[in-house]
Design a protein around this motif. Structure first.
Motif, PDB file in Angstrom:
ATOM      1  N   LEU A   6       0.641  -1.132   0.188  1.00 39.52           N
ATOM      2  CA  LEU A   6      -0.201  -0.381   0.293  1.00 39.52           C
ATOM      3  C   LEU A   6       1.006   0.807   0.103  1.00 39.52           C
ATOM      4  CD1 LEU A   6      -2.897   1.003  -0.132  1.00 39.52           C
ATOM      5  CD2 LEU A   6      -2.478   1.144   2.648  1.00 39.52           C
ATOM      6  N   PRO A   7       0.660   1.928  -1.127  1.00 47.60           N
ATOM      7  CA  PRO A   7       2.260   3.241  -0.917  1.00 47.60           C
ATOM      8  C   PRO A   7       1.852   3.873  -0.168  1.00 47.60           C
ATOM      9  CG  PRO A   7       0.626   3.224  -3.196  1.00 47.60           C
ATOM     10  CD  PRO A   7       0.658   1.922  -2.155  1.00 47.60           C
ATOM     11  N   LYS A   8       3.178   4.439   0.845  1.00 47.61           N
ATOM     12  CA  LYS A   8       2.882   5.958   1.846  1.00 47.61           C
ATOM     13  C   LYS A   8       2.353   7.419   1.191  1.00 47.61           C
ATOM     14  CE  LYS A   8       6.550   3.830   4.910  1.00 47.61           C
ATOM     15  NZ  LYS A   8       8.110   3.469   5.504  1.00 47.61           N
ATOM     16  N   GLY A   9       1.288   7.878   2.115  1.00 49.56           N
ATOM     17  CA  GLY A   9       0.417   9.357   1.582  1.00 49.56           C
ATOM     18  C   GLY A   9      -0.408   8.514   0.475  1.00 49.56           C
ATOM     19  N   LEU A  10      -0.715   7.411   0.833  1.00 52.13           N
ATOM     20  CA  LEU A  10      -1.982   6.836  -0.479  1.00 52.13           C
ATOM     21  C   LEU A  10      -3.362   6.761   0.605  1.00 52.13           C
ATOM     22  CD1 LEU A  10      -3.131   6.822  -3.502  1.00 52.13           C
ATOM     23  CD2 LEU A  10      -3.497   4.306  -2.538  1.00 52.13           C
ATOM     24  N   VAL A  11      -4.131   8.360   0.501  1.00 54.46           N
ATOM     25  CA  VAL A  11      -5.095   8.091   1.516  1.00 54.46           C
ATOM     26  C   VAL A  11      -6.399   7.538   0.698  1.00 54.46           C
ATOM     27  CG1 VAL A  11      -3.983  10.791   1.782  1.00 54.46           C
ATOM     28  CG2 VAL A  11      -6.229  10.357  -0.040  1.00 54.46           C
ATOM     29  N   GLN A  12      -7.339   7.573   2.066  1.00 55.60           N
ATOM     30  CA  GLN A  12      -8.448   6.483   1.722  1.00 55.60           C
ATOM     31  C   GLN A  12      -8.835   7.443   0.502  1.00 55.60           C
ATOM     32  OE1 GLN A  12     -10.573   5.290   4.954  1.00 55.60           O
ATOM     33  NE2 GLN A  12      -8.661   4.211   6.354  1.00 55.60           N
ATOM     34  N   GLY A  13      -9.610   6.154  -0.202  1.00 58.43           N
ATOM     35  CA  GLY A  13     -10.641   6.986  -0.933  1.00 58.43           C
ATOM     36  C   GLY A  13      -9.517   7.283  -2.259  1.00 58.43           C
ATOM     37  N   GLY A  14      -8.131   6.809  -2.419  1.00 58.39           N
ATOM     38  CA  GLY A  14      -6.977   7.698  -3.306  1.00 58.39           C
ATOM     39  C   GLY A  14      -6.740   6.384  -3.718  1.00 58.39           C
ATOM     40  N   TRP A  15      -6.509   6.912  -5.450  1.00 61.22           N
ATOM     41  CA  TRP A  15      -6.014   5.464  -6.498  1.00 61.22           C
ATOM     42  C   TRP A  15      -4.964   6.034  -6.854  1.00 61.22           C
ATOM     43  CZ3 TRP A  15      -5.261   7.093 -11.356  1.00 61.22           C
ATOM     44  CH2 TRP A  15      -6.000   7.910 -11.841  1.00 61.22           C
ATOM     45  N   MET A  16      -3.634   5.156  -7.383  1.00 61.09           N
ATOM     46  CA  MET A  16      -2.610   5.901  -8.703  1.00 61.09           C
ATOM     47  C   MET A  16      -2.096   4.497  -9.033  1.00 61.09           C
ATOM     48  SD  MET A  16       0.999   5.561  -6.776  1.00 61.09           S
ATOM     49  CE  MET A  16       1.087   6.638  -5.754  1.00 61.09           C
ATOM     50  N   ASP A  17      -1.899   4.390 -10.601  1.00 66.99           N
ATOM     51  CA  ASP A  17      -2.019   4.218 -11.432  1.00 66.99           C
ATOM     52  C   ASP A  17      -0.122   3.214 -10.944  1.00 66.99           C
ATOM     53  OD1 ASP A  17      -2.730   3.794 -14.121  1.00 66.99           O
ATOM     54  OD2 ASP A  17      -3.479   5.777 -13.424  1.00 66.99           O
ATOM     55  N   LEU A  18      -0.344   1.627 -11.425  1.00 67.37           N
ATOM     56  CA  LEU A  18       1.503   0.874 -11.074  1.00 67.37           C
ATOM     57  C   LEU A  18       1.771   0.797 -12.782  1.00 67.37           C
ATOM     58  CD1 LEU A  18      -0.172  -2.509  -9.400  1.00 67.37           C
ATOM     59  CD2 LEU A  18       0.950   0.437  -8.369  1.00 67.37           C
ATOM     60  N   ASP A  19       3.106   1.360 -11.994  1.00 65.64           N
ATOM     61  CA  ASP A  19       3.818   1.714 -13.661  1.00 65.64           C
ATOM     62  C   ASP A  19       4.735   0.582 -14.025  1.00 65.64           C
ATOM     63  OD1 ASP A  19       6.213   0.229 -11.845  1.00 65.64           O
ATOM     64  OD2 ASP A  19       7.175   2.161 -11.195  1.00 65.64           O
ATOM     65  N   LEU A  20       5.037   0.069 -14.944  1.00 63.81           N
ATOM     66  CA  LEU A  20       5.538  -1.032 -15.981  1.00 63.81           C
ATOM     67  C   LEU A  20       6.169  -2.345 -14.885  1.00 63.81           C
ATOM     68  CD1 LEU A  20       5.484  -2.492 -18.661  1.00 63.81           C
ATOM     69  CD2 LEU A  20       7.493  -0.930 -19.134  1.00 63.81           C
ATOM     70  N   ASN A  21       7.386  -1.243 -14.066  1.00 58.34           N
ATOM     71  CA  ASN A  21       7.640  -2.478 -13.847  1.00 58.34           C
ATOM     72  C   ASN A  21       6.731  -3.561 -12.907  1.00 58.34           C
ATOM     73  OD1 ASN A  21       9.891  -2.637 -14.803  1.00 58.34           O
ATOM     74  ND2 ASN A  21      11.426  -0.784 -13.071  1.00 58.34           N
ATOM     75  N   ALA A  22       5.478  -2.309 -12.067  1.00 60.51           N
ATOM     76  CA  ALA A  22       4.941  -3.036 -10.688  1.00 60.51           C
ATOM     77  C   ALA A  22       4.012  -4.091 -11.696  1.00 60.51           C
ATOM     78  CB  ALA A  22       4.255  -2.306 -10.447  1.00 60.51           C
ATOM     79  N   VAL A  23       3.230  -3.846 -12.813  1.00 57.01           N
ATOM     80  CA  VAL A  23       2.476  -4.491 -13.827  1.00 57.01           C
ATOM     81  C   VAL A  23       3.138  -5.710 -14.164  1.00 57.01           C
ATOM     82  CG1 VAL A  23       0.941  -4.416 -15.720  1.00 57.01           C
ATOM     83  CG2 VAL A  23       1.686  -2.509 -14.233  1.00 57.01           C
ATOM     84  N   ASN A  24       4.118  -5.775 -14.770  1.00 61.49           N
ATOM     85  CA  ASN A  24       4.806  -6.900 -14.763  1.00 61.49           C
ATOM     86  C   ASN A  24       5.291  -7.707 -14.448  1.00 61.49           C
ATOM     87  OD1 ASN A  24       5.107  -7.017 -18.031  1.00 61.49           O
ATOM     88  ND2 ASN A  24       6.939  -5.887 -18.216  1.00 61.49           N
ATOM     89  N   TYR A  25       5.588  -7.572 -12.836  1.00 56.87           N
ATOM     90  CA  TYR A  25       5.438  -7.757 -11.438  1.00 56.87           C
ATOM     91  C   TYR A  25       4.905  -8.911 -11.489  1.00 56.87           C
ATOM     92  CZ  TYR A  25       5.200  -9.208  -6.802  1.00 56.87           C
ATOM     93  OH  TYR A  25       5.161 -10.401  -5.416  1.00 56.87           O
ATOM     94  N   LEU A  26       3.555  -8.163 -11.102  1.00 56.21           N
ATOM     95  CA  LEU A  26       1.456  -9.066 -11.366  1.00 56.21           C
ATOM     96  C   LEU A  26       1.651 -10.065 -12.519  1.00 56.21           C
ATOM     97  CD1 LEU A  26      -0.589  -5.995  -9.978  1.00 56.21           C
ATOM     98  CD2 LEU A  26       0.617  -7.991  -9.070  1.00 56.21           C
TER      99      LEU A  26
END
Length: 279
Positions: free
Chosen positions: A222-242
């Motif tokens: 869970l990204p630090k600083g991402l408040v409840q109700g907030g979203w964030m795109d994952l970058d290419l490395n994170a997507v390829n990890y999944l």
């Protein structure tokens, strides 16, 4: 003579953003999907150009090359349901997600209404289906606040396995995190995602969970600083990890996120959260 490439109907529709594979299979079983004018059946294969209709409405069927795989991480608050519509009018996670023009978000797993924390969404139904499947054993980690006296014997039983009404269940790790009085925090990990499993495991020891926060899936935190109700795109490395966890081929390209992009997304999430609190 060239043979036409075909794929299973539920895989094609899931990839094209018409629901998870499980949702599509339920619609096929209910006779709600027709292919080339005939009621579809489970396991049916379709090729390019097939006329596919759901509830009478023609839907777009896309090839793998036409579907960009986008993944976002969402910080789910307590009180939101992981469902598209609620008959009682309660808030859902989908109301807070970014708009998509030609596809739709699919949740990778679920969190119950009283659980907060990390929730992943993707436009790729096949990725969602695989990451939810027990075969791939994607580890989930939770921060749990437990009410009651927790002794070492209880912790040992939870590591070794306890019998629930739907079978044996165990934590792969249990780590004490402190607390006050009878409220104690633990970090626990497991590779399954059964309904209310973490809560039921602690309840099997006569204890009550009064806070539950998912903080990790695989290596995705869970990204630090991402408040409840907030979203964030994952970058290419994170997507390829999944995708590697799901044994899917790596992508050559995906949305490129700079540190400035990530900071802008965090700021937008904080503004949206402040607006929600005022309303």
């Amino acid at each position: 003579m060239k043979t036409e490439q075909t794929e299973k109907l539920q895989k094609v529709l899931a990839r094209s953003g018409h629901g998870s594979r499980r949702e599509i299979e339920a619609k096929i079983s209910a006779g709600r999907i027709r292919v080339n004018g005939k009621v579809a059946h489970l396991g049916e294969r379709v090729g390019p150009g097939a006329d596919v209709r759901i509830d009478g409405h023609k839907v777009e069927v896309k090839t793998e090359e036409e579907v960009p795989c986008r993944v976002i991480v969402y910080h789910k608050p307590e009180g939101e349901l992981v469902t598209r519509k609620d008959p009682e009018g309660r808030p859902t996670v989908y109301e807070s997600l970014p708009y998509l023009k030609s596809s739709r978000w699919i949740a990778i797993g679920r969190l119950d209404i009283n659980t907060s924390g990390l929730l992943l969404f993707t436009t790729d139904g096949e990725l969602a289906n695989r990451l939810m499947h027990p075969k791939y054993e994607v580890e989930r980690e939770y921060a749990v606040r437990v009410f009651g006296e927790v002794n070492d014997a209880m912790v040992q039983r939870l590591r070794q396995g306890v019998m629930l009404d739907d079978g044996m269940a165990k934590f792969t790790r249990v780590k004490r995190q402190g607390g006050e009085g009878l409220n104690r925090w633990f970090h626990v990990s497991l590779t399954e995602g059964r309904n209310r499993q973490v809560r039921r495991m602690w309840e099997s020891q006569g204890l009550m969970v009064n806070r539950l926060i998912r903080i990790r899936m695989g290596e995705q935190l869970l990204p630090k600083g991402l408040v409840q109700g907030g979203w964030m795109d994952l970058d290419l490395n994170a997507v390829n990890y999944l995708r590697s966890l799901a044994e899917l081929p790596k992508l050559e390209s995906a949305p490129v996120l700079t540190s400035e992009d990530k900071e802008r997304q965090l700021k937008r999430a904080r503004r949206a959260n402040r607006g929600r609190r005022r309303s």
